[in-house]
Design an enzyme around this catalytic site. Structure first.
Site, mmCIF file in Angstrom:
data_model
loop_
_atom_site.group_PDB
_atom_site.id
_atom_site.type_symbol
_atom_site.label_atom_id
_atom_site.label_comp_id
_atom_site.label_asym_id
_atom_site.label_seq_id
_atom_site.Cartn_x
_atom_site.Cartn_y
_atom_site.Cartn_z
ATOM 1 N N LYS A 52 -2.963 0.849 -15.117
ATOM 2 C CA LYS A 52 -4.037 1.834 -14.907
ATOM 3 C C LYS A 52 -4.601 1.717 -13.487
ATOM 4 C CE LYS A 52 -5.100 2.003 -19.848
ATOM 5 N NZ LYS A 52 -5.972 1.638 -20.980
ATOM 6 N N GLN A 96 -11.039 -2.149 -22.258
ATOM 7 C CA GLN A 96 -9.712 -2.293 -22.844
ATOM 8 C C GLN A 96 -9.813 -2.946 -24.225
ATOM 9 O OE1 GLN A 96 -7.032 -0.916 -21.482
ATOM 10 N NE2 GLN A 96 -5.643 -1.639 -23.070
ATOM 11 N N ASP A 119 -11.861 7.438 -22.140
ATOM 12 C CA ASP A 119 -10.914 7.129 -23.223
ATOM 13 C C ASP A 119 -11.085 8.107 -24.388
ATOM 14 O OD1 ASP A 119 -9.047 5.064 -22.903
ATOM 15 O OD2 ASP A 119 -10.565 3.493 -23.150
HETATM 16 N N1 GUN Z 1 -5.782 -0.419 -26.176
HETATM 17 C C1 GUN Z 1 -4.649 0.227 -26.526
HETATM 18 N N2 GUN Z 1 -4.662 1.518 -26.073
HETATM 19 C C2 GUN Z 1 -5.847 1.670 -25.427
HETATM 20 C C3 GUN Z 1 -6.445 2.764 -24.742
HETATM 21 O O1 GUN Z 1 -5.903 3.881 -24.638
HETATM 22 N N3 GUN Z 1 -7.670 2.515 -24.196
HETATM 23 C C4 GUN Z 1 -8.301 1.309 -24.300
HETATM 24 N N4 GUN Z 1 -9.510 1.182 -23.753
HETATM 25 N N5 GUN Z 1 -7.774 0.276 -24.936
HETATM 26 C C5 GUN Z 1 -6.550 0.459 -25.496
#
Ligand code: GUN
Length: 293
Positions: A52, A96, A119
């Site tokens: 990311k 996350q 998100d």
């Molecule tokens: N853990 C697995 N997929 C995601 C996601 O798309 N966003 C976040 N914040 N954590 C995750």
């Protein structure tokens, strides 16, 4: 059979975003800014966060990564979230997941300002999505919609079967495919671990979205001719054929089903890269303040 190429499509989207970033920067001097909080050092989360941050650099976003120790208290984490909520330089915040067991994930998700919730996990954004009003859409389902749209996959009036009811993929996916939109307008069946006659249901799917986390679970006897398959699974297994000693498998047995499909996403290079592209798109939207959630 047509491969829905997520790697190429996500690169196209990133290029489109980079062009928009240049014009925002030259007209306002402001740089879109994504902030990410990573708690502990789970291997998969480290990999996702690194991807990311790299994607932010690629499109010209500013990014800030806040690393907190595994032992951080819920209160300290909530304080960090609050600081970012109040920081007007930051457009988007992601925490996350998963978080350590002593921290209540829902409490943290609810603490994020819905206007910075890129998100799309906050109850306010989930509710807005269900009502079909402007909202930050969760990145993986949104990436799947984008692939269906860019490859002109017909969805209206089709039977879409979703396997898996997670908050991140299956549940929002089922809502989005049923909405009165394009892509959308499907008749949706949401299946999960308690579904008793799964194979009978999957065999009736025109569009099959698989997000259950079991490697190569879907085989050719479970699908009908001409189905469009979206494979959200990523399971890492040992391999003596790759340099790294690992390979990634989807939830679908690709070799077994490929000749029976109209469209299919590969693993890797299908849904995965789209998720990051859509997170960037949400952050860009937030920086433009195009809607208030
Ligand atoms: N853990 C697995 N997929 C995601 C996601 O798309 N966003 C976040 N914040 N954590 C995750």
């Amino acid at each position: 059979m047509i491969i829905l190429d997520g790697k190429k499509t996500s690169n196209d989207i990133k290029e489109e975003i980079a062009v928009q970033v240049q014009s925002i920067v030259s007209s306002s001097g402001r740089v879109p800014h994504l902030s990410a909080i990573l708690v502990g050092n789970d291997g998969a989360s480290e990999t996702y966060i690194a991807a990311k941050v790299k994607a932010c650099q690629k499109v010209g976003f500013k990014s800030t990564l806040i690393r907190l120790d595994e032992s951080v208290s819920e209160e300290e984490l909530l304080n960090e979230v609050e600081k970012i909520n109040k920081n007007s330089d930051i457009d988007g915040l992601i925490v996350q997941l998963p978080l350590p067991k002593h921290i209540d994930e829902m409490k943290v998700t609810e603490a994020i300002d819905p206007k910075k919730d890129v998100d799309g996990f906050h109850p306010s954004n989930i509710g807005r999505m269900a009502l079909n009003i402007p909202a930050f859409l969760p990145a993986t389902p949104s990436g799947i919609l984008e692939l269906l749209e860019r490859y002109s996959v017909e969805t209206s009036g089709k039977h879409c079967v979703v396997i898996g009811r997670s908050h991140i993929v299956g549940s929002p996916m089922s809502i989005l495919m049923a909405r009165n939109n394009n892509p959308g307008n499907c008749t949706v069946t949401l299946t999960h671990s308690r579904t008793s006659n799964l194979k009978e249901i999957t065999k009736t799917a025109d569009i099959l979205i698989v997000a259950l986390g079991k490697a190569e679970f879907i085989t050719s006897d479970m699908i009908k001719e001409g189905v469009c398959i979206i494979d959200v699974g990523i399971t890492r297994v040992k391999s003596n054929k790759t340099k790294s000693g690992w390979k990634l498998l989807g939830d679908v047995n690709f070799e077994d089903v490929k000749d029976k499909c109209s469209f299919i996403t590969p693993v890797p290079g299908g849904v995965g890269p789209m998720t990051i592209a859509m997170l960037l798109q949400n952050t860009l939207l937030s920086s433009k303040k195009e809607f208030s959630s």
